[in-house]
Design an enzyme around this catalytic site. Sequence first.
Site, PDB file in Angstrom:
ATOM      1  N   LYS A 184       0.861  -1.195   0.000  1.00 33.03           N
ATOM      2  CA  LYS A 184       0.000   0.000   0.000  1.00 33.03           C
ATOM      3  C   LYS A 184       0.884   1.227   0.000  1.00 33.03           C
ATOM      4  O   LYS A 184       2.028   1.167   0.453  1.00 33.03           O
ATOM      5  CB  LYS A 184      -0.876   0.015   1.259  1.00 33.03           C
TER       6      LYS A 184
ATOM      7  N   ASP B 129      -7.123   4.334  -4.479  1.00 34.98           N
ATOM      8  CA  ASP B 129      -7.777   4.197  -3.170  1.00 34.98           C
ATOM      9  C   ASP B 129      -8.384   5.577  -2.914  1.00 34.98           C
ATOM     10  O   ASP B 129      -8.623   6.319  -3.887  1.00 34.98           O
ATOM     11  CB  ASP B 129      -6.747   3.784  -2.094  1.00 34.98           C
TER      12      ASP B 129
ATOM     13  N   THR C 224     -15.106  -2.850  -7.090  1.00 31.86           N
ATOM     14  CA  THR C 224     -15.189  -2.991  -5.625  1.00 31.86           C
ATOM     15  C   THR C 224     -16.652  -2.984  -5.181  1.00 31.86           C
ATOM     16  O   THR C 224     -17.084  -3.841  -4.399  1.00 31.86           O
ATOM     17  CB  THR C 224     -14.384  -1.871  -4.933  1.00 31.86           C
TER      18      THR C 224
ATOM     19  N   ASN D 101     -15.803   6.105  -5.216  1.00 30.72           N
ATOM     20  CA  ASN D 101     -15.809   4.987  -6.169  1.00 30.72           C
ATOM     21  C   ASN D 101     -16.546   3.761  -5.621  1.00 30.72           C
ATOM     22  O   ASN D 101     -17.402   3.190  -6.294  1.00 30.72           O
ATOM     23  CB  ASN D 101     -14.353   4.629  -6.522  1.00 30.72           C
TER      24      ASN D 101
ATOM     25  N   SER E 156      -8.186  -5.818 -10.409  1.00 29.30           N
ATOM     26  CA  SER E 156      -6.861  -5.293 -10.726  1.00 29.30           C
ATOM     27  C   SER E 156      -5.958  -6.422 -11.203  1.00 29.30           C
ATOM     28  O   SER E 156      -5.190  -6.256 -12.161  1.00 29.30           O
ATOM     29  CB  SER E 156      -6.225  -4.646  -9.492  1.00 29.30           C
TER      30      SER E 156
END
Length: 444
Positions: free
Chosen positions: A126, A166, A209, A240, A376
């Site tokens: 991350k 993100d 997502t 999103n 992804s």
Amino acid sequence: MSYTDEIMERVIRENPNEPEFHQAVREVLESLRVIVEKNEEAYRRDAILERLVNPERQIKFRVPWIDRHGQVHVNTGYRVQFNSAIGPYKGGLRFHPSVNIGIIKFLGFEQIFKNSLTGLPIGGGKGGSDFDPKGKTDREIMSFCQNFMTELSKYIGADTDVPAGDIGVGGREIGYMFGQYKKLRGLFEGVLTGKGLSYGGSLVRTEATGYGLLYIVEEMLKSHGHDMAGKTVVVSGAGNVAIYAIEKAQQMGAKVVTCSDSTGWVYDPEGIDLKALKEIKEVKRARLTEYKKYRPDSEYHEGRGVWQIKCDVALPCATQNELGIEDAKLLVENGVIAVAEGANMPDTPEAFKYLQEHGVLFLPGKAANAGGVATSALEMSQNSERLHWTFEEADCKLKSIMVDLYHHIDDAAKRYGMEGNYVAGANIAGFEKVADAMLAQGIV
Ligand code: NDP
Ligand code: 2IT
């Protein structure tokens, strides 16, 4: 002292001032107690837990950028490459003023198990920055993204570390960062996911997502004799994840009555007008105060408050620790059936334990929001084979990944005598594969 308690103590001692990281590690270690007890000798000898909670690498860098008046600003950039036992590091980039090393470590740690649960070959990582994209012009965003990538480009690559979006990072930011990477490294490769469709992006990644969240919720509900059709749903967030969760819930015949952003929340008893929401958030990049202009009968409130609205299904899709114990009590009082985390760690530990104790079906983020990173990984596959799948093909794969994921965590919980505890199931099932790969690869 048990091995898990020893490690928890050490994490707190060695990583002071990182409460979110402690929270994420504590939740996982609590779940792993049963499996660690069974394999204690082998795990201790190979220091599996010590290695699991220590990132393989943490990178921190300076990001100077120039605003529209010619003023130079300096932000901090991070990339935590947490665990590569089962594949190249994979995980998003967050641009938000609240970002610090502890936040990135909690997200990177979660990502290890989430990525493992997808069944695809991706390790955990991350990154991000304390840069605040709010109120910035396109050119300022571009300046920041380019300078961020100038440094990050030294550490990533299609087979080593593949960042994505993100909070605060969507298609626009990925585009600017991809352009800069290509210019610096001279490589047109799948180094980022969430790319635009004209330069290697995958269909369904934008929706993944939110859609994935609804696919797994529907599968869980079906297994318990319910379905989404006719349900009232409360969603937090308006980004999103929230937008495409609302879209899929509506397609499944549910009524979504709320959404929120960092300034306030909307209650629309007739059901959220998705077209209006997309225009406000995706096109105008404006505040939710605008929503009332499209829907005069809806209510706008400042601050937080969506969890007080009566619902069957609650989907926190904004940020960490946004649903606390008082919110959980309200949801139970109002008869909620299921809560599933679109965001990463949005429920406090007290809140999700209360929900579980009161018979609410609870899906943790590392299972419920895994559809984003799974898609992804599908984008990475398409980039590697230099092919482009249809929407139906990618969507069908996403759906089957989420359905399998539900049964995988359900089975893991049952195997360890914790039927219905999907937090334990997700942590155990995610860990099993990673631990196995770490043991097999020796001390590295
Ligand atoms: P976006 O930036 O698109 O949207 C975030 C939303 O949450 C916005 O409505 C934002 O409001 C709100 N929000 C963010 N921070 C806060 C805060 N501190 N307090 C209140 N509201 C806040 O991000 P995403 O939708 O991509 O991400 C949402 C969550 O989902 C995050 O936890 C992320 O880690 C997680 N996630 C995202 C994935 C993805 O593919 N994008 C995949 C898996 C998980 P405002 O606009 O006012 O800032
Ligand atoms: O939290 C997450 O899983 C993401 N932000 C998506 C990561 C990715 O690599 O797609």
